[in-house]
Design a protein around this motif. Structure first.
Motif, PDB file in Angstrom:
ATOM      1  N   ARG A 117       0.847  -1.081  -0.157  1.00  9.59           N
ATOM      2  CA  ARG A 117       0.101   0.120   0.061  1.00  9.59           C
ATOM      3  C   ARG A 117       1.020   1.161   0.018  1.00  9.59           C
ATOM      4  NH1 ARG A 117      -2.401  -0.122   4.950  1.00  9.59           N
ATOM      5  NH2 ARG A 117      -3.607  -1.847   4.205  1.00  9.59           N
ATOM      6  N   ILE A 118       1.849   1.155   0.849  1.00 11.21           N
ATOM      7  CA  ILE A 118       2.793   2.335   0.825  1.00 11.21           C
ATOM      8  C   ILE A 118       3.538   2.564  -0.392  1.00 11.21           C
ATOM      9  CG2 ILE A 118       4.963   3.199   1.758  1.00 11.21           C
ATOM     10  CD1 ILE A 118       4.045   1.587   4.537  1.00 11.21           C
ATOM     11  N   GLY A 119       3.924   1.542  -1.241  1.00 13.11           N
ATOM     12  CA  GLY A 119       4.395   1.604  -2.781  1.00 13.11           C
ATOM     13  C   GLY A 119       3.636   2.094  -3.510  1.00 13.11           C
ATOM     14  N   ARG A 120       2.440   1.689  -3.445  1.00  7.74           N
ATOM     15  CA  ARG A 120       1.046   2.347  -4.332  1.00  7.74           C
ATOM     16  C   ARG A 120       0.953   3.691  -4.283  1.00  7.74           C
ATOM     17  NH1 ARG A 120      -0.921  -2.591  -2.897  1.00  7.74           N
ATOM     18  NH2 ARG A 120      -2.675  -1.498  -1.749  1.00  7.74           N
ATOM     19  N   LEU A 121       0.781   4.179  -3.013  1.00  8.61           N
ATOM     20  CA  LEU A 121       0.690   5.638  -2.587  1.00  8.61           C
ATOM     21  C   LEU A 121       1.752   6.321  -3.355  1.00  8.61           C
ATOM     22  CD1 LEU A 121      -0.874   5.248   0.845  1.00  8.61           C
ATOM     23  CD2 LEU A 121      -2.006   6.030  -1.050  1.00  8.61           C
ATOM     24  N   HIS A 122       3.065   5.867  -2.757  1.00  6.04           N
ATOM     25  CA  HIS A 122       4.085   6.734  -3.277  1.00  6.04           C
ATOM     26  C   HIS A 122       4.107   6.711  -4.911  1.00  6.04           C
ATOM     27  CE1 HIS A 122       8.285   7.525  -4.339  1.00  6.04           C
ATOM     28  NE2 HIS A 122       8.750   7.405  -3.103  1.00  6.04           N
ATOM     29  N   ASP A 123       3.914   5.546  -5.486  1.00  4.68           N
ATOM     30  CA  ASP A 123       4.118   5.689  -7.129  1.00  4.68           C
ATOM     31  C   ASP A 123       3.046   6.380  -7.645  1.00  4.68           C
ATOM     32  OD1 ASP A 123       6.582   4.055  -6.984  1.00  4.68           O
ATOM     33  OD2 ASP A 123       5.596   2.307  -7.121  1.00  4.68           O
ATOM     34  N   ASP A 124       1.822   5.741  -7.301  1.00  5.68           N
ATOM     35  CA  ASP A 124       0.486   6.291  -7.934  1.00  5.68           C
ATOM     36  C   ASP A 124       0.172   7.812  -7.795  1.00  5.68           C
ATOM     37  OD1 ASP A 124       0.423   3.701  -8.970  1.00  5.68           O
ATOM     38  OD2 ASP A 124      -1.115   3.249  -7.669  1.00  5.68           O
ATOM     39  N   LEU A 125       0.414   8.397  -6.329  1.00  4.10           N
ATOM     40  CA  LEU A 125       0.037   9.660  -5.923  1.00  4.10           C
ATOM     41  C   LEU A 125       1.115  10.531  -5.942  1.00  4.10           C
ATOM     42  CD1 LEU A 125      -2.668   8.686  -3.469  1.00  4.10           C
ATOM     43  CD2 LEU A 125      -3.064   9.363  -5.866  1.00  4.10           C
ATOM     44  N   GLY A 126       2.420   9.937  -5.811  1.00  2.00           N
ATOM     45  CA  GLY A 126       3.554  10.596  -5.832  1.00  2.00           C
ATOM     46  C   GLY A 126       3.791  11.394  -4.278  1.00  2.00           C
ATOM     47  N   LEU A 127       3.367  10.713  -3.324  1.00  3.60           N
ATOM     48  CA  LEU A 127       3.484  11.099  -2.070  1.00  3.60           C
ATOM     49  C   LEU A 127       4.960  10.867  -1.256  1.00  3.60           C
ATOM     50  CD1 LEU A 127       0.155   9.780  -0.449  1.00  3.60           C
ATOM     51  CD2 LEU A 127       0.460  11.871  -1.397  1.00  3.60           C
ATOM     52  N   ASP A 128       5.402  11.838  -0.779  1.00  3.31           N
ATOM     53  CA  ASP A 128       6.621  11.680  -0.092  1.00  3.31           C
ATOM     54  C   ASP A 128       6.424  10.916   1.430  1.00  3.31           C
ATOM     55  OD1 ASP A 128       5.586  13.531   1.707  1.00  3.31           O
ATOM     56  OD2 ASP A 128       6.845  15.178   1.058  1.00  3.31           O
ATOM     57  N   PHE A 129       7.512  10.614   1.921  1.00  6.11           N
ATOM     58  CA  PHE A 129       7.553   9.707   3.331  1.00  6.11           C
ATOM     59  C   PHE A 129       6.547  10.441   4.404  1.00  6.11           C
ATOM     60  CE2 PHE A 129      10.408   7.482   0.739  1.00  6.11           C
ATOM     61  CZ  PHE A 129       9.889   6.238   0.885  1.00  6.11           C
ATOM     62  N   ALA A 130       6.827  11.736   4.292  1.00  6.12           N
ATOM     63  CA  ALA A 130       5.982  12.500   5.408  1.00  6.12           C
ATOM     64  C   ALA A 130       4.621  12.409   5.287  1.00  6.12           C
ATOM     65  CB  ALA A 130       6.553  13.872   5.616  1.00  6.12           C
ATOM     66  N   SER A 131       4.176  12.501   4.170  1.00  6.52           N
ATOM     67  CA  SER A 131       2.762  12.519   3.479  1.00  6.52           C
ATOM     68  C   SER A 131       2.336  11.107   3.702  1.00  6.52           C
ATOM     69  CB  SER A 131       2.575  12.993   2.121  1.00  6.52           C
ATOM     70  OG  SER A 131       3.146  14.267   2.226  1.00  6.52           O
ATOM     71  N   LEU A 132       3.017  10.130   3.419  1.00  9.43           N
ATOM     72  CA  LEU A 132       2.770   8.706   3.671  1.00  9.43           C
ATOM     73  C   LEU A 132       2.453   8.405   4.915  1.00  9.43           C
ATOM     74  CD1 LEU A 132       5.603   6.998   1.323  1.00  9.43           C
ATOM     75  CD2 LEU A 132       2.731   6.957   0.953  1.00  9.43           C
ATOM     76  N   GLU A 133       3.219   8.861   5.866  1.00  8.55           N
ATOM     77  CA  GLU A 133       2.783   8.710   7.288  1.00  8.55           C
ATOM     78  C   GLU A 133       1.537   9.140   7.797  1.00  8.55           C
ATOM     79  OE1 GLU A 133       5.068   9.106  11.591  1.00  8.55           O
ATOM     80  OE2 GLU A 133       5.747  10.181  10.046  1.00  8.55           O
ATOM     81  N   VAL A 134       1.235  10.636   7.120  1.00  7.15           N
ATOM     82  CA  VAL A 134      -0.116  11.121   7.629  1.00  7.15           C
ATOM     83  C   VAL A 134      -1.216  10.187   7.082  1.00  7.15           C
ATOM     84  CG1 VAL A 134      -1.483  13.148   7.157  1.00  7.15           C
ATOM     85  CG2 VAL A 134       0.727  13.489   7.728  1.00  7.15           C
ATOM     86  N   VAL A 135      -1.002   9.768   5.725  1.00 10.52           N
ATOM     87  CA  VAL A 135      -2.218   9.328   5.142  1.00 10.52           C
ATOM     88  C   VAL A 135      -2.509   7.813   5.858  1.00 10.52           C
ATOM     89  CG1 VAL A 135      -2.720   7.800   2.990  1.00 10.52           C
ATOM     90  CG2 VAL A 135      -1.917  10.182   2.853  1.00 10.52           C
ATOM     91  N   LEU A 136      -1.428   7.069   6.481  1.00 13.35           N
ATOM     92  CA  LEU A 136      -1.494   5.877   6.881  1.00 13.35           C
ATOM     93  C   LEU A 136      -1.985   6.048   8.312  1.00 13.35           C
ATOM     94  CD1 LEU A 136       2.005   4.251   5.885  1.00 13.35           C
ATOM     95  CD2 LEU A 136      -0.022   3.496   5.059  1.00 13.35           C
ATOM     96  N   ASN A 137      -1.913   6.888   8.876  1.00 15.68           N
ATOM     97  CA  ASN A 137      -2.206   7.195  10.446  1.00 15.68           C
ATOM     98  C   ASN A 137      -3.586   7.708  10.256  1.00 15.68           C
ATOM     99  OD1 ASN A 137      -0.064   6.725  11.774  1.00 15.68           O
ATOM    100  ND2 ASN A 137       0.861   8.238  11.575  1.00 15.68           N
ATOM    101  N   MET A 138      -4.145   7.860   9.209  1.00 11.34           N
ATOM    102  CA  MET A 138      -5.609   8.505   8.785  1.00 11.34           C
ATOM    103  C   MET A 138      -6.787   7.276   8.962  1.00 11.34           C
ATOM    104  SD  MET A 138      -5.174  11.769   6.371  1.00 11.34           S
ATOM    105  CE  MET A 138      -7.054  11.801   6.160  1.00 11.34           C
ATOM    106  N   ARG A 139      -6.083   6.275   8.584  1.00 12.42           N
ATOM    107  CA  ARG A 139      -6.898   5.009   8.407  1.00 12.42           C
ATOM    108  C   ARG A 139      -7.060   4.591   9.900  1.00 12.42           C
ATOM    109  NH1 ARG A 139      -6.149   0.559   4.624  1.00 12.42           N
ATOM    110  NH2 ARG A 139      -7.974   1.123   3.626  1.00 12.42           N
TER     111      ARG A 139
END
Length: 80
Positions: free
Chosen positions: A58-80
């Protein structure tokens, strides 16, 4: 095939990267950013569970598909 019924770490880093369809370097970065953590598997080495692999994929897809950086990935993952 990933065993979905177990949450115990079974998969080595190389197998995890292959199953999650990411590079080892990306997995290293996820560990450095503390988005995932290895755990001890049988034999004393470290690895990941099926649940971990789904999260890493999921992290890989969010990074590749949406271009999210690691700080943004952490925020998105914690929202779930």
């Amino acid at each position: 095939m990933i065993d979905n019924h177990h949450d115990e770490p079974r998969y080595t880093r190389i197998v995890t990267a292959q199953l999650a369809e990411i590079s080892i370097e990306f997995l290293d970065r996820c560990e450095e950013e503390q988005l995932v953590q290895t755990r001890i598997i049988r034999g004393g080495s470290t690895g990941y569970s099926a649940r971990d692999i789904r999260r890493i994929a999921r992290i890989g897809r969010l990074h590749d598909d949406l271009g999210l950086d690691f700080a943004s990935l952490e925020v998105v993952l914690n929202m779930r």
